[in-house]
Design an enzyme around this catalytic site. Sequence first.
Site, PDB file in Angstrom:
ATOM      1  N   ASP A 124     -28.115   7.716 -12.936  1.00 40.23           N
ATOM      2  CA  ASP A 124     -26.865   6.975 -12.785  1.00 40.23           C
ATOM      3  C   ASP A 124     -26.801   5.878 -13.843  1.00 40.23           C
ATOM      4  O   ASP A 124     -27.822   5.346 -14.272  1.00 40.23           O
ATOM      5  CB  ASP A 124     -26.796   6.312 -11.403  1.00 40.23           C
ATOM      6  CG  ASP A 124     -26.700   7.326 -10.269  1.00 40.23           C
ATOM      7  OD1 ASP A 124     -26.331   8.479 -10.525  1.00 40.23           O
ATOM      8  OD2 ASP A 124     -27.007   6.938  -9.118  1.00 40.23           O
ATOM      9  N   ARG A 125     -25.595   5.510 -14.206  1.00 40.22           N
ATOM     10  CA  ARG A 125     -25.405   4.487 -15.242  1.00 40.22           C
ATOM     11  C   ARG A 125     -26.165   3.201 -14.910  1.00 40.22           C
ATOM     12  O   ARG A 125     -26.767   2.566 -15.792  1.00 40.22           O
ATOM     13  CB  ARG A 125     -23.910   4.189 -15.390  1.00 40.22           C
ATOM     14  CG  ARG A 125     -23.563   3.146 -16.448  1.00 40.22           C
ATOM     15  CD  ARG A 125     -22.053   2.962 -16.529  1.00 40.22           C
ATOM     16  NE  ARG A 125     -21.500   2.466 -15.294  1.00 40.22           N
ATOM     17  CZ  ARG A 125     -21.342   1.175 -14.991  1.00 40.22           C
ATOM     18  NH1 ARG A 125     -21.717   0.239 -15.861  1.00 40.22           N
ATOM     19  NH2 ARG A 125     -20.828   0.802 -13.839  1.00 40.22           N
TER      20      ARG A 125
END
Length: 279
Positions: A124-125
């Site tokens: 995930d970012r």
Amino acid sequence: MPDAPLPAREGISPRRVILRGVVPADRAYWAGEAGDAPFARGTLLPPGAVLDRPQPAWFHPEVPAEEPIPFDYSVVFADADLIVVDKPGFLPTTSNGRLVRETVQTRLRVEFGEDEIVPLHRLDRLTSGLVVCSRRAATRGAYQRLFQERAVDKLYRARVVGTVGVSEEWEAYDVTMLKTPGVRQVSVGEGGRPTLTWLRRIGDREVEARPVTGHTHQIRALLNHLGMPVEGDDTYPLDRGLRLHDYSTPLHLRAVAVSFADPHSRRRRAFHVADPGWG
């Protein structure tokens, strides 16, 4: 998808389209593979040329400048086939539709001058830690199969909000998760796909997680479901909205170890990064 007949530009891959009727004059197009088409693969198609049949073509997308993300990866390991990086939070692994240039993939391609670099999995970012990338299409398939067949061991560490509600011994958590298009939060226990995650307590507010499956937000959604959301999470328990350039609240979730049996050398590969030091 067939291989492009032209290289990436500034680390960004060309895109494929099927042209019909007339070659547009809006940008440059190069012919793709098309059997008995009159244009050889890689030929620059003349604007306005009449097409008597559908023509596969490739073009470089126009990608505007992006606000720089003030964090960068560090290279943990590199050989002829792989590059392993320690990704910071806030930097996407690959394009998320809003960011294309400011990603691990694009930055690595530009730094190394190699168009074939592709991450083999995503974080995930907001999640930091290890990302394994392939740098050669010729050997990529075997590594991709490792991730698809769940033959990669991954270890995460998280600092949570509230009381840790899991044991100091590894316990398996088998729940279903559902990702609804257009909704950022993943629903837990409401149908969808089965997921499997091993958890254990390692401190008053810290847990380790070993995900076996690879569902979107798997660790974040599970810990929130168990009443101990990850500190700094912008989506669980409350979706605070997507703010790409707000760096004030880092997510305390980190991929600290990745290991697998290399399908080419048959050696065990094991990569680690430093303890997150959350205190």
